[in-house]
Each structure stands twice: as C-alpha cells, then as structure tokens.
Design an enzyme around this catalytic site. Structure first.
Site, short mmCIF file in Angstrom:
data_model
loop_
_atom_site.label_atom_id
_atom_site.label_comp_id
_atom_site.label_asym_id
_atom_site.label_seq_id
_atom_site.Cartn_x
_atom_site.Cartn_y
_atom_site.Cartn_z
N ASP A 101 60.09 15.81 87.05
CA ASP A 101 59.76 15.12 85.81
C ASP A 101 58.27 14.92 85.60
O ASP A 101 57.85 14.56 84.51
CB ASP A 101 60.44 13.75 85.78
CG ASP A 101 59.75 12.73 86.68
OD1 ASP A 101 59.34 13.12 87.79
OD2 ASP A 101 59.62 11.56 86.27
N ASP A 161 62.81 16.81 93.00
CA ASP A 161 61.77 15.82 93.21
C ASP A 161 62.44 14.47 93.44
O ASP A 161 63.61 14.28 93.06
CB ASP A 161 60.86 15.79 91.98
CG ASP A 161 59.78 14.74 92.10
OD1 ASP A 161 59.17 14.64 93.19
OD2 ASP A 161 59.54 14.01 91.12
N THR A 196 60.84 10.90 92.94
CA THR A 196 60.51 9.85 91.98
C THR A 196 60.80 10.30 90.55
O THR A 196 60.28 11.31 90.09
CB THR A 196 59.03 9.45 92.11
OG1 THR A 196 58.77 9.08 93.47
CG2 THR A 196 58.70 8.29 91.19
#
Length: 777
Positions: A520, A324, A326
C-alpha cells in the site's frame, strides 16, 4: 426543475430506443432475414427463389468474416475464423446454400452474443467512467462558483450537494457527511464521516449538503487513479485467450486435414464442406473472452479494479503470495493496546487525561489515544496552555493540573510499575506514551498497529483457492514481524527490507511460481511492478503503489483479495472449460460429418447449438458465487455489529482486570482489594451480561449460516471458562477475613485467576473479532 428532469428522461428513452447499429447486429439482421425469406419461398413452392435468398445471405457474411480473419492476422494470431470463411465459400461452391445461410446466421449470432456479453460484463467499468465528476462548486469570499474539477486546488473549500459526486479528495469541513461509497467499495450501506475525517473522490453525498476542504487536485485524487485503471481494463487479451489461439494452431490444420481426407476417401466435396461447417470454432474464439471479461465485471462490483484480463487470468493461476505488513496485514494505523495506571490511579483516568491533552495534536499516536477514549465513552476535558514539542509530546493544563503526554525523560528514574511497562512494550512490539501529572508519571498508554480482523480468514481462503506459499516482506523490525507471521501461519517472514530488498525478494519468488505482491505504500511500488501481479490497497494506499499495480482494492478490506482470487480461479476454469468443451463437441461433429452422417445444413444447426451452449456457460462467471464468505441475514449482521461495538466498550474492563492483578503483585493491601472489588463489579454488571447475550442471541443466529452449533462450540467453551474464573474471583472476595484482608494462601490463586481471566478474555475477544465480526465488515 421538472422540465429538466423530463428532458433527461426523454433523452435516456431516445438513447435506449435508437442505439447505433453495430456491424454484428447488421449482419445478424441480414442473415436472419435471408434465412427466413428463403424458408417462406420454399414453403410457397419457389425453391429457386429460396436458394437465391440463402445464397445472398451466405455471400453477405463472407465479407465481414474475411475482415475478421485479416484483423486477427494483423494482431499476429492464426485466425481460426478462416475455417468459417472456407465453410462459407465451400457451401457456395457446392450449392449448399441453406447450410451457408445457417453458417452465416451462426457467425452473426455468435458475434452479436459476444458483443452483448461484453457490454453486460463491462457495464460496471463503463459506469465508473461515466460517473467521473466534471465540475466542482468552490466557496469563495464572494459566494459559490462552479468551476471545472481540474481547476480545484489543494486547500479550496468545496460545497457538495445532495446526490453529487465528490470531485476531489478532501476532509469534511463542517457538518458530518453521509456518504454512499458503493462505487468504490461495493458496500451498499452509507457511512458517516465526521468533521475532519477524510473523504475520497468518487463517493456520492447521500445526505444533506456539506463543505469539503480539498487535500488533493483532481489528477492526484483517488477516483482519477481508478478511472485511469478502468480505461485500461480489458484492453489486452488475457493469456487464456491466447491459449485459445494456441489451440487453434493445431485445430485449424486438423480441421482442414479431416475435410481433405473425407473428400479424398468419399470423392464428395459435400462431405468436406460438412466437416468445415461443424469445425467453425466460435466456442474457441468467443467463450474464453466472454468468461474473462465477465470476471472483470464481477471483480469490479466488489471494489476490485483489474487492469486487464491478463492480470485476472494470472491471479487465477498464482501460487505464491507476498504481502507487506503495515497497512496490508495490519490496519496501518496504531491503536491502543493497553492502558497501565500507577498505584492510586485507574486506567480510565489515565486514558481520559491523555486523550484530553492529545485532542489538539496532529500526531498519529495522539489520534489513536483520542479514538480509544471516545470508543470507551470517556468525557474529555478542554486543555489549556497546550504546547507540543516534535518528537517529544504535548503538555498543557488539564483540570487545573500540569499534564504531559509523550516520551519520557531518558535520565528519569522509573518506578517498578513503569519498568514493567517498558518490558511489556518490548515484548509486544508496542510504542509507549507516558502520562505525567505535576511532573510525576501516573500512567502509560501502549499502542500498536493491530492485525486486520479479516486477515487470517483471507489467508485461509487464499490457501484454499490454490496459493501454496505465503511470505511477508516488510521494512519493520524482525520481532514484531515474526509475531505477525506466527499468528497468521505464514511460510516465511523477511523483515528489515529496503524497497530494493523487496524487489530482489519478489524476483527470487517469481523464479519458482507465478507471484502476487500486495502492498500500500510508496516504498511498495517497485515491488508491485516487479511481481507477476501487483495488488495495491488503494483505499488508503499511495498513488504510486496504485499506479504500479495490476489490481487495486478500492475498499480498505484485504478480504476483497480473496474474493478476487476466487473470481479469477472460477473465470479461468470456466473459460478453459468452455473452449475445450466446445472443441470436443466440434471434433465429434467433424467425425460424424466425415463419415457422411451429418449433412452441411444439419451440421450448421448443430454447430449453432454448440456455440450458444458454450457461450452461455462462459456467462456463468457473472453469477454471484459467494462460497468463500457466508451470506448473513440482515438481523444477524446487526447483532454482529452490536456485539463488536460492545467489545470496544469493554476494553476498560480488560484493563481493570490486568491492573488489579498487577496491584496484587505488590501485596494484598486495601488499595489492591479495592481494585479487585471494582473488577468484580465490572464483571458482574457488564462483562458477564455481554457474554450471556452472545451465547443466547448471537451464536444461535450464526449457527444456521455456519453449519450448526458446532461452529461456535469452542467460543461457548471460552464463555464457560470466563464465567468459572469470574466465580472464583467472587469466592475469594467472600473468603476475606474479618479485617477485610486476604490470607497468604489466597493471594497467589487470586492473582493467577485475574491474570488467567485477562488472557482468556483477550484471546476470546480476538477469536470472535476474527471469526465472526469480520463477516459483517
């Protein structure tokens, strides 16, 4: 208090001295005693009594050995301990009692060594469970009361005393807190958390007592999630252990076949027993699990919680890594990219006014503006009449003037300088916070979520460890995602994905190779669950992503993933090496025994040596192997932190260089020349001394660790270019005419010098932060 401390010490001493016996330790005592007693009887001239002692020791091992065989069969595996049972029975049948006693000792010592290795390897995981806080002290109107931590509610005000473990997630409510976060992050240095900053459960108060405002219940807090993972760690067999069972599928019949052939050809049952004695495959059963469990321990010391041995082994053979953007490749929080000022204003003025107004805003962009101003040492004013409109921004009175920060009015006509800001924001993928004073736009703050400084180094290390394909999966827009992908050298970038789209991408990659997914957020949880190995950034990530993951990084450092990958590769390599090496040695000994060159007693002694050698080899995984990250002396780490802090302080110099170049684009008037003179002053008084100190203090300190001065040669060349451009700017100022104006032929070159200096400085700062400053994180 002294009495309580003495009691605790006595209790620890009693526990250490009187450890409850285990079946392995009891068997070891019995077999050792039988072997020694038989030896004493033989030396005393009582061979019959000696044989009796050895026979009893052999018989004593048969019962637990049969139990271990049945246990493996119940779990659906071919129990290779069956060979040990046959060898024990064979020695009893042919009256080779000494060999039987040696086999019994070998079996007992191997099992005891394995248990000891597992206790040592799982020490960190057990410590994690034992540290789980049970109570909390809650401050109420009537005083402070102690309650079970499970009863703490969101919003409660807690008191955390010196040395106490923080029971739930929260924020510092009063005085700054000094915290030991080593249990979660693996970092030995304490950290300071100011009022309002978040604190995770499980960290230890390393300073004076402080108050904490709970932001989560115990069940939803960071430490509880880690404990749930730790309880599962090591609960399943790693695939490499099942690989050992697959080896046993042919090793067992091969051993029996060699024993049978030796018996048939020689007519001696003793030879068959000798073959079975040396075929007892303790290396196959013990070395692989010891290596894997040791790997789990090594990872936990670095703040990496692995759900089970299977996840660690899979990580060691992964070939595709999906990430991912961000919060994983980027910091997950916006930071100020640049500050642009209108003619007549300075970037520092713009940032100070914007931060003064944003002090009371909870918006994430406002916090980034305030952080940038504080990092640059700006003194903030106290605003009055502050109001905030969601989605628009904040307004108020700062230093007697009506000030606003946030989005601009779409219908307002923009001056030329503001249109250039919008173009930059579009090109850089940045958000813009516009500052207006008394209704007129006077500046803009550009914000962007920057790359993690350790991300490029981490991805290079992962490629070196065997990852062949790196792919970004993000819900962000394509333009900023492609820019990040280009900087990091990713193999593919897939932007604009929904959670379902990420899952589909993960499944497609799994068809090609063993795949790791790192994320996250809540939206990453399905993709983490779909991957072969899901890795959650647990330090600031969501509970959902951590629960769905196989591996959780408890520290906010993506480079720990590279550390875990290196540990996994090494653990798997040593596990396979130990298992195959032990088997090879056993096969050689079997051949010698089949030809009558190795009697049962000598074979048992040889097999004992093989067992100890391969298990000790497996324990090498516990050693600290830091080939991936250079180990820096404390003095060098201090220098790195010093110059990293100076980089933050010098951001206003970079802003001033860019601002002066922009002003020259509007002409070489007095204001433009004043801006250039200010840049020259900043370069002379602040920037060049910083670069000189780096060249003569930091780089020589880094050279021994990085392999010599060539490692910093490109950075030294950048220093030379920065100094050259600075001298060129100074020369232009000395060439101004009697009226203090620039000649037309000077204007273009000076503007080019300033833009070039700004670009070189930004690149140089980024390279240093990536290459050097991340070493001391």
């Amino acid at each position: 208090m002294a009495t309580v401390t003495a009691r605790k010490q006595l209790r620890r001493l009693f526990t250490a001295l009187f450890v409850p016996p285990t079946p392995e330790s009891v068997l070891l005592i019995v077999t050792t005693s039988a072997l020694l007693a038989g030896g004493v009887c033989r030396l005393a001239g009582a061979p019959g009594l000696a044989e009796l002692c050895w026979g009893l020791g052999t018989a004593a091992a048969v019962v637990p050995a049969v139990g271990w065989v049945l246990d493996t069969l119940r779990h659906g595996r071919a129990g290779v301990d069956l060979i040990a049972v046959l060898a024990l029975g064979g020695t009893l049948a042919v009256h080779e009692y000494l060999a039987g006693a040696l086999i019994a000792l070998m079996l007992a010592s191997g099992r005891t060594l394995e248990a000891a290795a597992q206790r040592r390897a799982s020490h960190d995981l057990r410590a994690l469970l034992e540290r789980a806080p049970r109570t909390a002290r809650v401050r109420t109107a009537s005083g402070v009361s102690q309650v079970p931590s499970s009863e703490v509610a969101v919003g409660d005000l807690l008191v955390v005393g010196p040395g106490e473990v923080v029971p739930v997630d929260g924020r510092v409510a009063d005085v700054p807190a000094v915290l030991d976060e080593s249990a979660l992050t693996g970092e030995p240095l304490t950290v300071r958390r100011a009022r309002g900053e978040p604190v995770r459960s499980g960290v230890v108060n390393g300073g004076d007592a402080f108050e904490l405002r709970a932001t989560a219940t115990e069940e939803d807090s960071t430490y509880a999630g880690i404990v749930r993972l730790a309880r599962q760690a090591g609960a399943e067999s790693a695939p490499v252990v099942r690989l050992a069972d697959r080896y046993a599928a042919w090793f067992l019949p091969l051993s029996l076949a060699v024993a049978a052939v030796a018996w048939l050809l020689s007519g001696s049952a003793v030879r068959a027993v000798a073959v079975l004695v040396v075929a007892t495959p303790c290396p196959l059963l013990l070395a692989a699990p010891v290596a894997v469990v040791s790997g789990l321990s090594r990872a936990s010391r670095l703040g990496v919680v692995v759900r089970d041995g299977g996840a660690l082994e899979n990580l060691g053979r992964a070939r595709t890594l999906l990430l991912d953007k961000t919060g994983t490749l980027t910091g997950g929080r916006p930071r100020v990219l640049d500050v642009v000022a209108a003619p007549g204003w300075k970037p520092a003025q713009v940032l100070r006014l914007a931060a003064s107004l944003d002090q009371y805003s909870p918006h994430v962009l406002a916090q980034a503006v305030v952080d940038a101003a504080r990092e640059r040492g700006l003194r903030l004013s106290v605003p009055a009449e502050v109001s905030e409109e969601p989605g628009r921004g904040a307004s108020g009175v700062v230093a007697g003037r009506r000030t606003a920060i946030g989005r601009r009015d779409e219908d307002a006509r923009l001056p030329d300088w503001a249109r250039s800001v919008e173009n930059r924001a579009l090109l850089d993928g940045a958000a813009v916070a516009w500052l207006s004073v008394d209704g007129d736009p006077v500046g803009a703050v550009l914000l962007r979520d920057p790359l993690r400084p350790d991300a490029p180094r981490t991805l290079r290390r992962l490629r070196a460890s065997g990852i062949r394909r790196l792919v970004m999966l993000t819900g962000d827009r394509a333009a900023p995602a492609r820019e990040v992908g280009a900087v990091l050298g990713l193999d593919d970038v897939r932007a604009g994905l929904t959670p379902a789209g990420k899952v589909a991408a993960v499944r497609a990659e799994r068809e090609r190779a063993v795949t790791v997914m790192v994320g996250d957020g809540v939206n990453d949880a399905p993709a983490l669950a779909a991957a072969d190995i899901g890795v959650a950034m647990g330090a600031r990530g969501s509970t959902a992503s951590s629960e769905a993951a196989d591996i959780v990084l408890t520290t906010d450092r993506v480079d720990r993933l590279a550390d875990a990958g290196a540990i996994a590769v090494r653990a798997r390599r040593i596990a396979v090496q130990s298992a195959l090496g032990g088997m090879a040695l056993s096969l050689a000994a079997m051949a010698a025994a089949a030809f009558g060159l190795l009697p049962p007693a000598a074979g048992a002694l040889l097999q004992e040596g093989i067992d100890v050698a391969v298990i000790l080899n497996a324990l090498r995984v516990l050693r600290d192997d830091r080939q991936g990250r250079p180990v820096l002396p404390p003095s060098t780490e201090a220098l790195i932190r010093r110059f990293a802090a100076e980089h933050d302080d010098l951001q206003d110099v970079l802003d001033a260089v860019r601002d002066a170049a922009d002003r020259l684009s509007d002409g070489a008037g007095p204001r433009s020349l004043d801006a250039v003179r200010e840049v020259h002053r900043l370069l002379t008084e602040r920037l060049l001394p910083h670069e000189y100190a780096e060249e003569h203090q930091l780089y020589p300190a880094l050279a021994p660790t990085l392999g010599g001065p060539e490692a910093t040669a490109t950075m030294s060349r950048a220093h030379a270019e920065i100094e050259r451009l600075s001298r060129r700017v100074a020369t232009h100022l000395t060439l101004t005419g009697p009226d203090g104006a620039l000649s037309p032929e000077q204007l273009d070159d000076l503007r080019a010098c300033l833009y070039g200096l700004h670009s070189v400085l930004r690149l140089h700062f980024t390279q240093e932060e990536e290459s050097y400053f991340s070493l001391a994180q």
